[in-house]
Design an enzyme around this catalytic site. Structure first.
Site, PDB file in Angstrom:
ATOM      1  N   LEU A 137      -3.314  18.508 -61.990  1.00  0.00           N
ATOM      2  CA  LEU A 137      -3.362  19.324 -60.780  1.00  0.00           C
ATOM      3  C   LEU A 137      -4.610  20.214 -60.690  1.00  0.00           C
ATOM      4  CD1 LEU A 137      -1.751  19.810 -58.224  1.00  0.00           C
ATOM      5  CD2 LEU A 137      -0.545  21.654 -59.385  1.00  0.00           C
ATOM      6  N   TYR A 170      -2.752  16.750 -49.923  1.00  0.00           N
ATOM      7  CA  TYR A 170      -2.722  17.370 -51.254  1.00  0.00           C
ATOM      8  C   TYR A 170      -2.137  16.431 -52.312  1.00  0.00           C
ATOM      9  CZ  TYR A 170      -1.872  21.125 -54.656  1.00  0.00           C
ATOM     10  OH  TYR A 170      -1.851  21.921 -55.778  1.00  0.00           O
ATOM     11  N   ILE A 228      -7.476  18.888 -58.624  1.00  0.00           N
ATOM     12  CA  ILE A 228      -7.411  19.049 -57.174  1.00  0.00           C
ATOM     13  C   ILE A 228      -7.613  20.504 -56.774  1.00  0.00           C
ATOM     14  CG2 ILE A 228      -5.969  18.634 -55.136  1.00  0.00           C
ATOM     15  CD1 ILE A 228      -6.877  16.137 -56.718  1.00  0.00           C
ATOM     16  N   GLU A 229      -7.041  21.423 -57.553  1.00  0.00           N
ATOM     17  CA  GLU A 229      -7.077  22.835 -57.183  1.00  0.00           C
ATOM     18  C   GLU A 229      -8.464  23.450 -57.352  1.00  0.00           C
ATOM     19  OE1 GLU A 229      -5.110  24.838 -55.816  1.00  0.00           O
ATOM     20  OE2 GLU A 229      -3.160  23.873 -55.816  1.00  0.00           O
ATOM     21  N   SER A 230      -9.063  23.263 -58.517  1.00  0.00           N
ATOM     22  CA  SER A 230     -10.298  23.997 -58.829  1.00  0.00           C
ATOM     23  C   SER A 230     -11.394  23.130 -59.424  1.00  0.00           C
ATOM     24  CB  SER A 230      -9.968  25.110 -59.827  1.00  0.00           C
ATOM     25  OG  SER A 230      -9.462  24.556 -61.045  1.00  0.00           O
TER      26      SER A 230
END
Length: 702
Positions: free
Chosen positions: A118, A226, A121-123
Site C-alpha cells: 500500500l 485506488y 500507492i500512498e507515498s
C-alpha cells in the site's frame, strides 16, 4: 546454471553432427518441437530465477488473496506501470529498507499480503511525502486520524513519519475498517476516502437495489482508481515477466532492528556510536524534525541489524553528559529570533530549521533548542517541548449500515493471536505458472453472483418453483439407490466411500427461497414414502446376502439410507421456510398490485426515481415526464403516477428532459441510469465528452 549448461552442450553437439546424418534422422516437425522445448526450458529457467529461495517477493506472492475489482482499470494501471518501468523500479528500490518490516507486521496479523504494497500507492515509499490535503508520511495519515491512532505531532517530532509507529497505526486502522465493512476492497476505499463516505455510498447503492460492492459504489475518481492501482502493483510483483519487467530483489531478512534507549541523544552521536552515516540513520528515523532522538514509551530507535551491537556497546560506555549537544532556551517574553541567534552564536536560519519555526520571533514561555553552551538540559524541560498539546478531535461520521458479507478474499482473515517472529521463507516456487487473479475472483464469487442474479428475476408462479424442487429431489434419490443396487460386488474396494450427495444438492438454495415457492405436499409425501420403504427393502436384501464379501455393500446401503433420511428432513425444513416467505411475498405483491391498479405510488423513505422506475417497469425519463418533475428531487409522501404517460397527438411526439449532473456522475453512469445510448447524449449536447457537477444535460424521452 546446470540446466543452461546442459542445453548449451546439447546445442553444440547437434552442430557437430553432419547435415546429411541430421536430415536422415529428424523430420521438420521434430526439429520444430525441439526448438519449442528449448525456448520453454529457457523461459522456465528465467521464471525460477525471478523468485528464488530467500526472496521476499516469493514469500509475499504466496499470500496474495484480494480478488480483482474493476478489471479494466487494473489493466490500464498495469500498462502505465509497464510503460514507466524506471519509476516502478525506483519505488521498489526505495522500499528495500522498510519492506521486510511491513510485510512481517502484515503477516503477524494474518492480513492479505497486498496491504504491504500500500505505501507504493500512498507515498511511493517517500518517508516525508505530503499531499495537497495535509496527509503525510509513508502511510499518508491526516493529523487528526494519526493522533487518534497514537501518532503524536509535537514541535520536535511527527509520528506520521516514524516508520515503526506509523506502520503499526496504519495496520490497526485498516483492521478497524475491515471489521466495519467486512470486505478488504471497501476497507481500502475507506482508508483513502473515509469510512463515513464509504458507508453513505453503501447505503445509496442499497437504496437503488444494488449490491454494496466496490464497482457499484459512487466514489471520486481517486478512490475509484485506488484499489485497482494497488492490484496492478500486486500483479506486476507476482508475475513481472508477464509485463516484460524485472524488479529488484529484496532479501527475506530484516534490514533494521528496533532498540529502546532512555536518554535524549544527538543524531550525530547515534551515527558515531553505530558507525553509520547520518543519512542512513535519518532514512530509518525520519520522525524527528530536530537532529535529536528523544525517547518515549512508544518510540523506537531503528538501526541497521549489523550496527546494533556496536551502538549498544558504545552507548553503555558513554558519558551521559556528552550525549546531547543542544540546550533548551525558554523565552521570558516575545523575542526576535535574531536576538536569540546573537545570544547563542547561531544563525536565524539554523534556529528555524532546528525548531521548525516559520516566524521571526518566539512567544513568551516558548522553549526551543539552541547550541549547547552550558550543562545538559533537564529531562523535564525536554519533555515540556516534546509534547503534543492538540486534543484528539477525530470523529467517525459512519452512518448506520447493515453488515456486508465479505466475498473478495480467498479465505477469512483473522487477527493473529500468537506472535510470528518471521515470514516463512519459501523454497523455489512450486509452479512458474502466473497467478490468474481474474479467474480466481470469478471462481470464488460464483455463488454470490448466482444469488444476485436469482434475486433480480421476477416473481414466478408457486407451482413453477415447487415442482422442479420436488422432481429434482425424487430423481436424485432414485439415482443414488439405483447406483448402489447395480454396483458389482467385485468393483467395490475396501476403502469405498459413499457417493457425495450433499443436502444442498437437492434442497432449495437460499436464492430460490427468496423468489417464491409453494407447498409441495404431494411430492413431499411421495419422498417420505420412499424414505420409509427403503430401509425395509435394503434390510431384507442385506440379510439375504449377508456374506463376508457383501459387508461393504451393506455399509454403503446403510449410509445411503441415513443420507436419504437427512435429505428428507432438510427438505421439510426448507419447505417451511418457503411457505413463510411466500406469505410475505404474497402480501407485497398484493400491495404492489393495488398500487398498479390505482396507477400511483406514494414516495417512502429511501425511494429514488431509479428504484421506483425499476419497481414499476418504467424508465426514469417516463417517470419524470408522467409527473412533470423538475430536476431530480422527490419528497417523502409525494404521490407519483406510475403508468406511462398517454400518447398525445402532437406534431413532435418527442419530449426533452433536463438533467443536472451530480458529483461522481459520468456519461456512462448517466446513460445507464436513463437507459439511453452514450452517443445519443453526446449528440444531444453538442458532442460533449466530459461532464462536471452542476452542468445541465438535455435528454430526450418519449
Amino acid at each position: 546454471m546446470a540446466k543452461l549448461k546442459t542445453i548449451a552442450l546439447t546445442v553444440s553437439s547437434l552442430s557437430a553432427v553432419s547435415a546429411t546424418a541430421y536430415a536422415q534422422n529428424a523430420t521438420p516437425n521434430q526439429v520444430g518441437m525441439a526448438m519449442m522445448r528449448l525456448n520453454s526450458a529457457l523461459l522456465d529457467q528465467a521464471k525460477a530465477q525471478t523468485f528464488g529461495s530467500g526472496s521476499l517477493w516469493a514469500s509475499l506472492r504466496k499470500d496474495f488473496r484480494i480478488n480483482e475489482v474493476n478489471t479494466e482499470l487494473v489493466r490500464r494501471h498495469e500498462n502505465k506501470f509497464a510503460a514507466n518501468s524506471a519509476y516502478f523500479d525506483r519505488t521498489i528500490s526505495r522500499s528495500k529498507p522498510y519492506m521486510y518490516h511491513i510485510a512481517n507486521e502484515v503477516k503477524k496479523r494474518n492480513m492479505p499480503a497486498e496491504i504491504a504494497l500500500l505505501p507504493f500507492i500512498e507515498s511511493a515509499f517517500v518517508t516525508k511525502a505530503k499531499s495537497h490535503v495535509g496527509a503525510s508520511g509513508l502511510w499518508q495519515f491526516m493529523p487528526a486520524t494519526g493522533r487518534h491512532f497514537g501518532l503524536e505531532k509535537t514541535p520536535l517530532y511527527d509520528g506520521r513519519h516514524d516508520i515503526y509507529a506509523a506502520t503499526d497505526a496504519a495496520l490497526n486502522y485498516l483492521q478497524y475498517l475491515h471489521g466495519m465493512f467486512g470486505d478488504w476492497s471497501l476497507a481500502l476505499a475507506a482508508y483513502n476516502w473515509g469510512e463515513g463516505n464509504v458507508g453513505r455510498a453503501v447505503n445509496r447503492a442499497r437504496a437503488q437495489g444494488l449490491e454494496p460492492t466496490y464497482e457499484n459504489l459512487r466514489m471520486p475518481n481517486e478512490t475509484r482508481n485506488y484499489v485497482p492501482k494497488l492490484l496492478a502493483v500486486r500483479n506486476i510483483v507476482a508475475n513481472p515477466q508477464t509485463f516484460g519487467m524485472n524488479i529488484s530483489e529484496i532479501s527475506n531478512q530484516p534490514y533494521f532492528k528496533s532498540i529502546s534507549i532512555d536518554k535524549p541523544i544527538d543524531n550525530s552521536t547515534i551515527a558515531r556510536f553505530a558507525n553509520i552515516s547520518e543519512s542512513e540513520l535519518l532514512a530509518l528515523n525520519p520522525g524527528f524534525n530536530a537532529p535529536v532522538f528523544i525517547p518515549k514509551n512508544n518510540r523506537r530507535l531503528l538501526l541497521p541489524v549489523a550496527a546494533v551491537s556496536t551502538f549498544e556497546k558504545n552507548y553503555r560506555n558513554a558519558n551521559p553528559d556528552t550525549l546531547m549537544s543542544w540546550d533548551i532556551y525558554t523565552s521570558l517574553g516575545n523575542k526576535k529570533l535574531n536576538a536569540i541567534a546573537n545570544d547563542t552564536g547561531m544563525s536565524v536560519a539554523e534556529l528555524k530549521r532546528l525548531n521548525g519555526l516559520s516566524g521571526s520571533a518566539v512567544s513568551e514561555g516558548r522553549s526551543i533548542l539552541v547550541a549547547k553552551n552550558s550543562a545538559s538540559p533537564s529531562q523535564d524541560i525536554i519533555n515540556f517541548i516534546d509534547k503534543d498539546n492538540t486534543p484528539d478531535t477525530y470523529q467517525s461520521n459512519m452512518p448506520a449500515m447493515s453488515p456486508i458479507i465479505a466475498s473478495n478474499v480467498a479465505e477469512p482473515v483473522k487477527v493473529a493471536q500468537t506472535k510470528v517472529t518471521d515470514i516463512v521463507t519459501p523454497v523455489v516456487p512450486q509452479s512458474s505458472k502466473p497467478v490468474d487473479f481474474i479467474a480466481r475472483s470469478k471462481a470464488e464469487n460464483v455463488t454470490s453472483v448466482a444469488v444476485t442474479e436469482t434475486k433480480a428475476q421476477p416473481q414466478v408462479a408457486n407451482a413453477e418453483v415447487a415442482a422442479p424442487v420436488a422432481a429434482m429431489t425424487h430423481a436424485t434419490t432414485e439415482t443414488v439407490a439405483k447406483n448402489v443396487a447395480e454396483a458389482p460386488k467385485s468393483a467395490i474396494p475396501a476403502d469405498l466411500t459413499v457417493p457425495t450427495v450433499a443436502a444442498n444438492d437437492v434442497a432449495p438454495t437460499p436464492a430460490v427461497e427468496s423468489v417464491a415457492a409453494a407447498p409441495a405436499q404431494e411430492e413431499h409425501d411421495d419422498l417420505m414414502a420412499l424414505v420409509q420403504s427403503r430401509p425395509a427393502e435394503e434390510s431384507s436384501a442385506t440379510v439375504a446376502e449377508a456374506t463376508p464379501e457383501n459387508k461393504q455393500v451393506q455399509t454403503v446401503v446403510t449410509a445411503e439410507s441415513a443420507r436419504t433420511a437427512r435429505i428428507a428432513a432438510n427438505i421439510a425444513k426448507q419447505q417451511h421456510r418457503i411457505n413463510a416467505r411466500l406469505a410475505r411475498v404474497s402480501g407485497q405483491q398484493n400491495t404492489q398490485t393495488a398500487a398498479l391498479a390505482a396507477g400511483t405510488h406514494r414516495v417512502a423513505d429511501g425511494d429514488t426515481l431509479f428504484n421506483i422506475s425499476k419497481r414499476y417497469n418504467l424508465s426514469v425519463a417516463d417517470l419524470i415526464i408522467a409527473n412533470n418533475i423538475k430536476g431530480n428531487n422527490i419528497k417523502k409522501g409525494q404521490i407519483l403516477r406510475v403508468t406511462a404517460a398517454p400518447a398525445k397527438v402532437r406534431s413532435n411526439p418527442v419530449q426533452n428532459v433536463s438533467y443536472t449532473v451530480r458529483k461522481g456522475d459520468t456519461l456512462n453512469t448517466i446513460a445507464s441510469r436513463f437507459n439511453v445510448d452514450i452517443n445519443d447524449i453526446r449528440r444531444w449536447n453538442r458532442n460533449t465528452r466530459t461532464v462536471s457537477p452542476g452542468q445541465r444535460l438535455k435528454l430526450i424521452g418519449s
